[in-house]
Design a protein around this motif. Sequence first.
Motif, short mmCIF file in Angstrom:
data_model
loop_
_atom_site.label_atom_id
_atom_site.label_comp_id
_atom_site.label_asym_id
_atom_site.label_seq_id
_atom_site.Cartn_x
_atom_site.Cartn_y
_atom_site.Cartn_z
N ASN A 135 0.94 -1.16 -0.19
CA ASN A 135 -0.04 -0.10 -0.08
C ASN A 135 0.88 1.17 -0.12
O ASN A 135 1.01 1.86 1.13
CB ASN A 135 -0.94 0.03 1.20
CG ASN A 135 -1.88 -1.23 1.33
OD1 ASN A 135 -2.84 -1.33 0.87
ND2 ASN A 135 -1.34 -2.26 1.95
N LEU A 138 0.13 4.58 1.80
CA LEU A 138 0.38 4.81 3.38
C LEU A 138 1.65 4.97 3.72
O LEU A 138 2.71 4.50 3.11
CB LEU A 138 -0.01 3.38 3.81
CG LEU A 138 -1.47 2.82 3.71
CD1 LEU A 138 -1.76 1.37 4.34
CD2 LEU A 138 -2.51 3.73 4.12
N GLU A 165 -3.21 -4.90 7.63
CA GLU A 165 -3.50 -4.10 6.44
C GLU A 165 -4.97 -3.36 6.12
O GLU A 165 -5.13 -2.52 5.78
CB GLU A 165 -3.37 -5.27 5.33
CG GLU A 165 -3.53 -4.35 3.73
CD GLU A 165 -2.93 -5.33 2.58
OE1 GLU A 165 -2.71 -5.02 1.46
OE2 GLU A 165 -2.89 -6.66 2.90
N LYS A 166 -5.99 -4.42 6.71
CA LYS A 166 -7.24 -3.80 6.48
C LYS A 166 -7.49 -2.37 7.40
O LYS A 166 -8.16 -1.42 7.04
CB LYS A 166 -8.41 -4.89 7.00
CG LYS A 166 -9.76 -4.36 6.99
CD LYS A 166 -10.12 -3.94 5.53
CE LYS A 166 -10.54 -5.08 4.53
NZ LYS A 166 -11.82 -5.85 4.82
N SER A 168 -5.06 -0.46 8.46
CA SER A 168 -4.30 0.49 7.75
C SER A 168 -5.07 1.26 6.74
O SER A 168 -4.83 2.37 6.56
CB SER A 168 -2.99 0.00 7.63
OG SER A 168 -2.44 -0.61 8.50
N THR A 169 -5.74 0.72 6.13
CA THR A 169 -6.50 1.30 5.07
C THR A 169 -7.94 1.96 5.54
O THR A 169 -8.63 2.37 4.52
CB THR A 169 -6.82 0.29 3.77
OG1 THR A 169 -7.20 -0.90 4.08
CG2 THR A 169 -5.38 -0.05 3.07
N HIS A 170 -8.27 1.56 6.60
CA HIS A 170 -9.49 1.74 7.13
C HIS A 170 -9.38 2.76 8.44
O HIS A 170 -9.06 4.08 8.35
CB HIS A 170 -10.72 0.76 7.15
CG HIS A 170 -10.92 0.22 6.00
ND1 HIS A 170 -9.90 -0.65 5.03
CD2 HIS A 170 -11.95 0.29 5.22
CE1 HIS A 170 -10.58 -1.22 3.88
NE2 HIS A 170 -11.81 -0.58 4.06
N ARG A 173 -6.28 5.09 8.56
CA ARG A 173 -5.86 5.83 7.37
C ARG A 173 -5.58 7.19 7.52
O ARG A 173 -4.59 7.86 7.02
CB ARG A 173 -7.13 5.49 6.34
CG ARG A 173 -6.91 6.12 5.00
CD ARG A 173 -5.70 5.65 4.21
NE ARG A 173 -5.36 6.05 3.01
CZ ARG A 173 -4.47 7.02 2.57
NH1 ARG A 173 -3.84 7.59 3.62
NH2 ARG A 173 -4.20 7.60 1.62
#
Length: 405
Positions: A135, A138, A165-166, A168-170, A173
């Motif tokens: 990602n 990030l 990972e989930k 970090s992207t939600h 974020r």
Amino acid sequence: MGTNATMQCETMSLLSPPGMSYFDSKKKRKLAKIYQALSSDPIDVATLRCMAIGEGGLLTDEIRCKVWPKLLSINTDDLPPLPGKELREDNKDFQQVLLDVRRSLRRFPPGMPDDQREGLQEDLIDIILHVLKRNPQLHYYQGYHDIVVTILLVVGDRLATALVEKLSTHHLRAFMNPTMDSTKHILNYLMPIIDQMNPEVHDFMQSAEVGTIFALSWLITWFGHVLSDLRHVVRLYDFFLACHPLMPIYFAAVIVLHRKQEVLDCECDMASVHHLLSQIPQDLPYETLISRAGDLFVQFPPSRLAREAAQQQAERTAASAFKDLELASGQQRRDAVLRQCFRKWPRGEERTKSILAKPRMPRTRTNRFAKLAVMGLAVMGLTVAAAVARSALEWAPKFELQIFP
């Protein structure tokens, strides 16, 4: 859940504190509800959120291994392969990650064998670099590893990679942008919450000019950096994973409000108040504070707080410009004089009456949300908890619009 993930969870559950072998009837009923929700077709995620929010959270790490992925919509039958060491080569974040991980000794359970801890630290480095590599939008920040290590200790390396990972992207974020502007914007929600619940504490903190930086490490590590007992940290993670991403700032507010008398008894200057609030107590009444944070979220949702936060930010900007003008003209700083007067003011009701009235959002103490705030989460189980859980199910598509107008 896949066979490998199940075995991994059973192994990692050995890290859970002892004393959970006997469940009273209340805990047994909660366990039954959790397993019933997990076995539903489709899985009853709303009930799982309520269980994670409600008193005691998810109870054990073995249950967390099963429920945390469901809260984040992760398919545990198709987990990604474990990250490899090759990610360390020519990685711009490797040296900083390595330094932070080496400083993370206190984040591991006391008495853990050195070789086991060192192995987990290696896993921690690889997970972080893997997520950043996959990602590129990030950006690593100091404190991120505090969240990753908590998840790693609970669920093991393979499942942790998917969860991190989930997250970090939600949920995380906003903290992983190139600058801290988004993080500072979220911190701006803290004072409006305090203002609504206790104007006296709010005005005292404003007069002390303490700002909100004392809560920065609380927010960006989900309190993992400041709480020493892993049991308390994972209890909060149950709560935060089941809720809207802004819930940590509500929890930060209730900690300040819980310590209101300490704050008001402090010297009204930035250094004193900052020092007091930075030293977070370890013996907090966590279930009570979780209850209050849930109540506050229902009473003052982010959309409502955004207007007050923007207004307060505008006031601070105007005040800052005025101070610059004073300094440029060589005049005495009037705010210093006001602080001297403030220290002479009486406390309690007399000082509250003497504080100049200013426009605030109406405090509808008699409405149904106020009643829920009094009842607390012990009673809120299926009421406020359901509302908070429902908000978590709805936030994802418009999260950035809610936070970054």
